[in-house]
Write a protein that holds these residues in place. Structure first.
Motif, PDB file in Angstrom:
ATOM      1  N   ILE A  13       0.845  -1.194   0.000  1.00  0.00           N
ATOM      2  CA  ILE A  13       0.000   0.000   0.000  1.00  0.00           C
ATOM      3  C   ILE A  13       0.878   1.239   0.000  1.00  0.00           C
ATOM      4  O   ILE A  13       1.836   1.336   0.769  1.00  0.00           O
ATOM      5  N   VAL A  14       0.547   2.171  -0.867  1.00  0.00           N
ATOM      6  CA  VAL A  14       1.236   3.457  -0.913  1.00  0.00           C
ATOM      7  C   VAL A  14       0.244   4.545  -0.530  1.00  0.00           C
ATOM      8  O   VAL A  14      -0.843   4.642  -1.105  1.00  0.00           O
ATOM      9  N   VAL A  15       0.624   5.340   0.460  1.00  0.00           N
ATOM     10  CA  VAL A  15      -0.175   6.489   0.884  1.00  0.00           C
ATOM     11  C   VAL A  15       0.563   7.750   0.459  1.00  0.00           C
ATOM     12  O   VAL A  15       1.714   7.956   0.847  1.00  0.00           O
ATOM     13  N   VAL A  16      -0.088   8.572  -0.336  1.00  0.00           N
ATOM     14  CA  VAL A  16       0.522   9.804  -0.825  1.00  0.00           C
ATOM     15  C   VAL A  16      -0.042  10.963  -0.011  1.00  0.00           C
ATOM     16  O   VAL A  16      -1.196  11.343  -0.164  1.00  0.00           O
ATOM     17  N   GLY A  17       0.777  11.488   0.883  1.00  0.00           N
ATOM     18  CA  GLY A  17       0.348  12.578   1.746  1.00  0.00           C
ATOM     19  C   GLY A  17       0.357  12.164   3.200  1.00  0.00           C
ATOM     20  O   GLY A  17      -0.352  11.240   3.595  1.00  0.00           O
ATOM     21  N   ALA A  18       1.158  12.848   4.030  1.00  0.00           N
ATOM     22  CA  ALA A  18       1.305  12.483   5.431  1.00  0.00           C
ATOM     23  C   ALA A  18       0.645  13.498   6.349  1.00  0.00           C
ATOM     24  O   ALA A  18       1.159  13.824   7.417  1.00  0.00           O
ATOM     25  N   GLY A  19      -0.515  14.010   5.922  1.00  0.00           N
ATOM     26  CA  GLY A  19      -1.299  14.863   6.789  1.00  0.00           C
ATOM     27  C   GLY A  19      -2.188  14.032   7.695  1.00  0.00           C
ATOM     28  O   GLY A  19      -1.966  12.829   7.899  1.00  0.00           O
ATOM     29  N   VAL A  20      -3.216  14.651   8.227  1.00  0.00           N
ATOM     30  CA  VAL A  20      -4.103  13.973   9.167  1.00  0.00           C
ATOM     31  C   VAL A  20      -4.747  12.748   8.534  1.00  0.00           C
ATOM     32  O   VAL A  20      -4.805  11.666   9.138  1.00  0.00           O
ATOM     33  N   ALA A  21      -5.248  12.874   7.303  1.00  0.00           N
ATOM     34  CA  ALA A  21      -5.919  11.747   6.647  1.00  0.00           C
ATOM     35  C   ALA A  21      -4.945  10.605   6.388  1.00  0.00           C
ATOM     36  O   ALA A  21      -5.271   9.434   6.626  1.00  0.00           O
ATOM     37  N   GLY A  22      -3.747  10.916   5.890  1.00  0.00           N
ATOM     38  CA  GLY A  22      -2.782   9.869   5.588  1.00  0.00           C
ATOM     39  C   GLY A  22      -2.309   9.128   6.823  1.00  0.00           C
ATOM     40  O   GLY A  22      -2.236   7.892   6.839  1.00  0.00           O
ATOM     41  N   ILE A  23      -1.995   9.871   7.885  1.00  0.00           N
ATOM     42  CA  ILE A  23      -1.551   9.240   9.124  1.00  0.00           C
ATOM     43  C   ILE A  23      -2.668   8.392   9.736  1.00  0.00           C
ATOM     44  O   ILE A  23      -2.444   7.270  10.202  1.00  0.00           O
ATOM     45  N   ALA A  24      -3.896   8.913   9.718  1.00  0.00           N
ATOM     46  CA  ALA A  24      -5.028   8.159  10.265  1.00  0.00           C
ATOM     47  C   ALA A  24      -5.238   6.863   9.498  1.00  0.00           C
ATOM     48  O   ALA A  24      -5.568   5.821  10.088  1.00  0.00           O
ATOM     49  N   ALA A  25      -5.050   6.912   8.185  1.00  0.00           N
ATOM     50  CA  ALA A  25      -5.215   5.701   7.374  1.00  0.00           C
ATOM     51  C   ALA A  25      -4.172   4.654   7.737  1.00  0.00           C
ATOM     52  O   ALA A  25      -4.496   3.471   7.897  1.00  0.00           O
ATOM     53  N   VAL A  26      -2.916   5.074   7.882  1.00  0.00           N
ATOM     54  CA  VAL A  26      -1.859   4.119   8.242  1.00  0.00           C
ATOM     55  C   VAL A  26      -2.146   3.494   9.603  1.00  0.00           C
ATOM     56  O   VAL A  26      -1.999   2.279   9.797  1.00  0.00           O
ATOM     57  N   GLU A  27      -2.561   4.314  10.564  1.00  0.00           N
ATOM     58  CA  GLU A  27      -2.912   3.777  11.878  1.00  0.00           C
ATOM     59  C   GLU A  27      -4.024   2.746  11.767  1.00  0.00           C
ATOM     60  O   GLU A  27      -3.994   1.701  12.434  1.00  0.00           O
ATOM     61  N   GLN A  28      -4.986   3.028  10.898  1.00  0.00           N
ATOM     62  CA  GLN A  28      -6.104   2.099  10.728  1.00  0.00           C
ATOM     63  C   GLN A  28      -5.667   0.805  10.054  1.00  0.00           C
ATOM     64  O   GLN A  28      -6.106  -0.289  10.442  1.00  0.00           O
ATOM     65  N   PHE A  29      -4.797   0.914   9.044  1.00  0.00           N
ATOM     66  CA  PHE A  29      -4.283  -0.305   8.396  1.00  0.00           C
ATOM     67  C   PHE A  29      -3.692  -1.247   9.436  1.00  0.00           C
ATOM     68  O   PHE A  29      -4.015  -2.438   9.478  1.00  0.00           O
ATOM     69  N   ARG A  30      -2.819  -0.712  10.262  1.00  0.00           N
ATOM     70  CA  ARG A  30      -2.131  -1.561  11.240  1.00  0.00           C
ATOM     71  C   ARG A  30      -3.089  -2.052  12.330  1.00  0.00           C
ATOM     72  O   ARG A  30      -2.994  -3.197  12.776  1.00  0.00           O
ATOM     73  N   SER A  31      -4.008  -1.212  12.757  1.00  0.00           N
ATOM     74  CA  SER A  31      -4.930  -1.638  13.805  1.00  0.00           C
ATOM     75  C   SER A  31      -5.869  -2.731  13.315  1.00  0.00           C
ATOM     76  O   SER A  31      -6.362  -3.544  14.109  1.00  0.00           O
ATOM     77  N   LEU A  32      -6.103  -2.786  12.006  1.00  0.00           N
ATOM     78  CA  LEU A  32      -6.955  -3.827  11.432  1.00  0.00           C
ATOM     79  C   LEU A  32      -6.163  -5.069  11.045  1.00  0.00           C
ATOM     80  O   LEU A  32      -6.720  -5.993  10.449  1.00  0.00           O
ATOM     81  N   GLY A  33      -4.877  -5.070  11.372  1.00  0.00           N
ATOM     82  CA  GLY A  33      -4.082  -6.279  11.184  1.00  0.00           C
ATOM     83  C   GLY A  33      -3.342  -6.389   9.875  1.00  0.00           C
ATOM     84  O   GLY A  33      -2.767  -7.449   9.587  1.00  0.00           O
ATOM     85  N   HIS A  34      -3.308  -5.322   9.086  1.00  0.00           N
ATOM     86  CA  HIS A  34      -2.557  -5.398   7.827  1.00  0.00           C
ATOM     87  C   HIS A  34      -1.065  -5.525   8.125  1.00  0.00           C
ATOM     88  O   HIS A  34      -0.492  -4.718   8.861  1.00  0.00           O
ATOM     89  N   SER A  35      -0.436  -6.527   7.555  1.00  0.00           N
ATOM     90  CA  SER A  35       0.983  -6.778   7.836  1.00  0.00           C
ATOM     91  C   SER A  35       1.870  -6.575   6.619  1.00  0.00           C
ATOM     92  O   SER A  35       3.067  -6.847   6.670  1.00  0.00           O
ATOM     93  N   GLY A  36       1.291  -6.099   5.526  1.00  0.00           N
ATOM     94  CA  GLY A  36       2.071  -5.888   4.311  1.00  0.00           C
ATOM     95  C   GLY A  36       2.880  -4.606   4.365  1.00  0.00           C
ATOM     96  O   GLY A  36       2.955  -3.928   5.382  1.00  0.00           O
ATOM     97  N   LYS A  37       3.486  -4.264   3.255  1.00  0.00           N
ATOM     98  CA  LYS A  37       4.359  -3.093   3.172  1.00  0.00           C
ATOM     99  C   LYS A  37       3.521  -1.825   3.011  1.00  0.00           C
ATOM    100  O   LYS A  37       2.613  -1.773   2.173  1.00  0.00           O
ATOM    101  N   ILE A  38       3.842  -0.809   3.795  1.00  0.00           N
ATOM    102  CA  ILE A  38       3.197   0.494   3.677  1.00  0.00           C
ATOM    103  C   ILE A  38       4.278   1.539   3.428  1.00  0.00           C
ATOM    104  O   ILE A  38       5.248   1.637   4.181  1.00  0.00           O
ATOM    105  N   THR A  39       4.117   2.284   2.354  1.00  0.00           N
ATOM    106  CA  THR A  39       5.028   3.386   2.036  1.00  0.00           C
ATOM    107  C   THR A  39       4.252   4.688   2.117  1.00  0.00           C
ATOM    108  O   THR A  39       3.175   4.822   1.521  1.00  0.00           O
ATOM    109  N   LEU A  40       4.788   5.647   2.856  1.00  0.00           N
ATOM    110  CA  LEU A  40       4.152   6.946   3.039  1.00  0.00           C
ATOM    111  C   LEU A  40       5.012   7.995   2.349  1.00  0.00           C
ATOM    112  O   LEU A  40       6.190   8.157   2.674  1.00  0.00           O
TER     113      LEU A  40
END
Length: 412
Positions: A13-40
């Motif tokens: 997963i690639v997240v483009v933008g590290a503002g509030v929405a981008g950071i919240a999304a990454v937190e949600q990915f991990r809290s839901l158990g996603h273990s793959g690669k995340i690039t911000l």
């Protein structure tokens, strides 16, 4: 680019933008158990919180370290690769790649666009002069702070949230401030007539000159800028700040063939017209059931959008949504709004229109609480948020009674 590996769940997963929405999304990915690669990917030096820029940061009360969205260790703790000071310049969905401005490519099974917006420039002659400033980024705030020296003549164009906060900060820094705003009182749709009028009056009480007019043009003078209004008024400024909203750059989305209209068009899952590309925060405009497009331009909405998009990308149930909520601080008072005050329903006041604290509530014909706003009454807004979320119909007399603790509303 495809939505992923087995079961349709994206691995990379690639997240483009590290503002509030981008950071919240990454937190949600991990809290839901996603273990793959995340690039911000983010063009800035670090993820930071934007609301303090017009207040505590502009006043010099906090520095960049104090407005971080997450600590430095957060990236390692969440196994996130941060590509700071880098911009995505091209999405290549068919190849599963995101191209960066340094020529490198990041593989992706799914992409979340959370690039936010940019400050809208004043569309008049001279609106793009070097001395005409905006406030959207840390760099904008740094440059503006250097210009707002004691005695400087500061002209703020736009009396909305950002303009009002900048005007308040400029006065506190010792500037001679003029606020130009054609609509009186500004913010009426967001907080109601009573609170909007009270807030606008505070500018005058703080020593700010109010000009109810539009700006026709800005000219360069000897060592200053000259503001010329639509009615022909002229006044000089050492620094000019425009706070007239934001716009969304569309090159990245348009180049990928996504549907756009002053932002990236998404459905309720925050999915764009490409099934593996999602968008959240200020860059996204959600198509509602009636076909209209809506963008929610505030902090809480961006965080909520990021969490919703992340859950949808993983095929997980969507998180519960709260009513829209925003806040502002100016001239030593705290303003909050929740829900919708533009419904034309029954208006209930808690307090007197010319004194603080003051809260207003809008009720539907069936008695449900639809929206509320308050100045220096955070308990009222906290209770109102819960009532709106529950679809509750509070007793109007209790809402208006200043002797009643707002917690009592929740027990009825």
């Amino acid at each position: 680019m495809s939505v992923g590996s087995a079961g349709g769940v994206p691995d990379r997963i690639v997240v483009v933008g590290a503002g509030v929405a981008g950071i919240a999304a990454v937190e949600q990915f991990r809290s839901l158990g996603h273990s793959g690669k995340i690039t911000l990917i983010d063009a800035g030096e670090q993820p930071y919180d934007r609301p303090p820029l017009s207040k505590a940061f502009l006043l010099g009360e906090v520095g960049v370290e104090q407005i971080r969205l997450v600590p430095e260790t957060w990236f390692d703790d969440n196994d996130v690769e941060l590509r700071a000071r880098r911009s995505a310049v091209r999405l290549r969905p068919a190849e599963g790649l995101v191209e960066l401005d340094d020529g490198s490519h990041v593989p992706a099974d799914a992409v979340l666009l959370a690039t936010g917006g940019i400050a809208r420039r004043l569309p008049v002659l001279g609106g793009d002069l070097p001395g005409v400033r905006v406030l959207r980024t840390v760099d904008d705030a740094r440059a503006l702070r250097e210009a707002l020296v004691p005695g400087a003549r500061a002209v703020v164009i736009g009396g909305g949230l950002i303009g009002a906060e900048v005007a308040s900060s400029a006065v506190a820094l010792g500037c001679e401030v003029t606020l130009v705003e054609p609509v009186v009182p500004p913010l009426e749709p967001a907080v109601g007539t009573e609170i909007a009028t009270l807030l606008h009056r505070q500018h005058t009480q703080a020593g700010i000159r109010l000009v109810t007019d539009t700006v026709a043009r800005i000219e360069e003078g000897p060592g200053h800028l000259l503001i010329v209004t639509g009615a022909g008024q002229e006044f000089a400024a050492d620094v000019v700040v425009t706070g007239i909203g934001m716009t969304v750059p569309g090159d990245l989305a348009h180049g990928a063939g996504l549907d756009t209209a002053d932002g990236v068009i998404v459905d309720r899952l925050h999915r764009t017209s490409h099934p593996a590309v999602f968008a959240a925060g200020d860059t996204a405009r959600v198509r509602r059931p009636d076909g209209t497009l809506r963008r929610r331009e505030h902090w809480q909405a961006a965080r909520q959008d990021g969490r919703t998009a992340a859950a949808a990308m993983l095929g997980q149930p969507l998180p519960a949504t709260d009513p829209d909520w925003f806040w502002s601080d100016r001239h030593g008072v705290h303003v909050e709004g929740v829900g919708d005050l533009r419904t034309g329903g029954r208006r209930v006041l808690r307090g007197a229109p010319d004194s603080l604290p003051l809260a207003v509530f809008d009720l539907a014909d069936d008695g449900r609480l639809l929206g509320a706003a308050a100045v220096d009454d955070p308990r009222a807004i906290a209770a109102a948020r819960r009532l709106i979320s529950a679809g509750a119909s509070p007793d109007p007399d209790l809402l208006a009674d200043t002797s009643v603790n707002p917690r009592a509303w929740l027990r009825r």
